[in-house]
Scaffold this active site. Sequence first.
Site, short mmCIF file in Angstrom:
data_model
loop_
_atom_site.label_atom_id
_atom_site.label_comp_id
_atom_site.label_asym_id
_atom_site.label_seq_id
_atom_site.Cartn_x
_atom_site.Cartn_y
_atom_site.Cartn_z
N ASP A 24 0.89 -1.21 0.01
CA ASP A 24 0.01 -0.02 0.05
C ASP A 24 0.72 1.31 0.03
O ASP A 24 1.29 1.48 0.88
CB ASP A 24 -0.83 -0.05 1.27
CG ASP A 24 -1.76 1.28 1.42
OD1 ASP A 24 -1.66 2.13 0.45
OD2 ASP A 24 -2.54 1.40 2.31
N LYS A 87 2.78 10.77 -3.84
CA LYS A 87 1.83 10.32 -4.58
C LYS A 87 0.78 11.13 -5.31
O LYS A 87 0.14 10.90 -6.31
CB LYS A 87 0.90 9.45 -3.82
CG LYS A 87 -0.13 8.52 -4.13
CD LYS A 87 -0.59 7.58 -3.15
CE LYS A 87 -1.86 6.74 -3.60
NZ LYS A 87 -2.30 5.78 -2.79
N GLU A 187 -7.59 0.33 -4.87
CA GLU A 187 -7.52 0.05 -3.21
C GLU A 187 -8.73 -0.37 -2.66
O GLU A 187 -8.73 -1.29 -1.73
CB GLU A 187 -7.06 1.58 -2.64
CG GLU A 187 -5.53 1.85 -2.91
CD GLU A 187 -5.40 3.31 -2.70
OE1 GLU A 187 -6.27 4.15 -2.27
OE2 GLU A 187 -4.06 3.83 -2.68
N ASP A 211 -13.02 5.83 2.39
CA ASP A 211 -11.31 5.84 2.28
C ASP A 211 -11.24 7.18 2.95
O ASP A 211 -10.76 8.03 1.94
CB ASP A 211 -10.76 5.33 1.03
CG ASP A 211 -9.20 5.23 1.45
OD1 ASP A 211 -8.58 5.54 2.41
OD2 ASP A 211 -8.33 4.57 0.47
#
Length: 616
Positions: A24, A87, A187, A211
Amino acid sequence: MSKIAIDFRTGSLKVKKEIVVGIDLGTTNCLIAYCLNGKPEVIPLEKDFEKLMPSVLYFDNQDQILIGIEARAKMASFPNKTVYSIKRLMGKTTNELNKVKSYFAFQIDSAGGDDLVQVNIANKTYTPIELSAFLLREIKSRAEKYLNVDIFKAVITVPAYFSDSQRQATRDAGQLAGLEVLRIINEPTAASMAYGIGLAPNEIKNIMIYDFGGGTFDVSILRIENGVFEVLATHGNNFLGGDDIDIAIAKHWISKANLNLSKSEFNELRILAEKTKRFLWDHDYTVVNYMDTELQLSQTEMNLIINEPIELTITSCLLAIKDSKLTIDEMDEIILVGGSSRLGAIKEKLKSIFKRPINDYLNPDEVVAIGAALQADVIAGNRQDILLLDVTPLALGIETIGGLMDTIIPRNSKIPLQLAKNYTTSIDGQKNLKISIYQGERELVKDNIKLAEFILKDLLPMPAGLPKIEVKFAMNVEGILSITAKELRSGISQQIDVKSPLQIDQNEVVKRLKDSISNANSDMELRSLIDSINEANYIIVNAKRFLKQNEAMLSASEMELIQYHLTIIEIAIVKNDKLEINRTIEDFNTATADIAHELMNIHLKSSLDGNQIDKL
């Protein structure tokens, strides 16, 4: 590869199965997990068996890089030398820079146009791919040290809304870190797998994945049917996360205590706010001390402070459900992902609005890594009840005029697949056509891997450009590549099978990927030059044919004008100057346009003379 050791008590060989890990690669934190006898385990990456490794890099003056908790400790004091939330820059181009630049304290440079953004740290420039590779290499190294085994293969997760370029950038980062990236998975899909959803045959469910991480929020609506995960809709905010809650708490304290803080002091207070938030997950009240000031906060107060960002997440959830064409009543359950989803206020809000069961018994920080590990276990061959398709590690294509690589199957295409492109000849009366097959990412075939070649024979002699030749690449689930070339007018065809281009050494893939990145600009310049030369040569060939066919209709001055411009183009080709070649082509087109129009009118009039159009 498997690890082989000797059991000195028995003298027998012991074989360790290859470990395929799930990673992850988070905006705020990274995790890595693997399956031991089918059970997922999250590997500690920091001291004191801490599993979360902050996605932070600190560059000191000696070109040393600190990563993780040590790097995060430098953020307040050295914000311009500490890289975080990389990211958010993955796959982003310079044209998209203004949307993200203000969020970061470190320097982001413009590479220009559609080029990927770059980060400038300590007078050195890095791409987001390279920075992510540093993180992945460190994750790999720490996990190998903990497990005492080499790790070569991984599944890496990305948000469901990631574009193709962002997914490719993530894969490239993994390969630069020395990992064979077997899958890039969403994800929310990983989170669903962690809860065992979608693993049972004949199961049909609609799931909301909420999330709420440290730096981003996104919600995904998944339809899971017979083991197939379909993302129906996504929504979210790349700049809304737990960090915003920490800032809101810090600003609340500043207002109540009337504090006047510098930028570095505010960063320190924000870090203290984060610790306080985590403490209030399980407690009702706390008191902390900062700069000789007593700061208080209750869970009730915190819920009021964070109400606005929570409402924004709820709005995203409602929009995602609307986009999915489902209703709230059609949702089966909600899965919580990300550390910030632990907040009691979030759970209460979700329950009151959606009235659906909430799955949160797994650690929300770890759930994506756990799902990735389960997916990795499937790929490792430890589960036989799920079929996973492979992907092509490097692009596949053929050589075209000038030694250029023309890609037919892009890298990372899922197999089985079948793709085709049409080509033609470049020489009048050409009877045979050699087709050379290459694998690689560079613009010129000389820099790629030659797989095979064959000759399409006995073509009917036709003027250049008239034949229509279809080149079809077909790859089956075993990775066998079949290439068929067929001249569509005559039906003449030739076919060849190539050994699996999937079986390429991982080090070779990484090397060629590095080469493609480091040589990207020079390769594109050279390709652009060759394209211009090819266009110029095409004009020369056709213009000379035009002169021969229409000599009787052209005046001496017109013939001389055309010949003059062709000579100018030929001189430009010899000079290898792209700009000059393009300019001479443009000048030729401008100078000969009137001549071409005049001859077209003559031919049209001639073809109509003596003909009568019948009435219906």
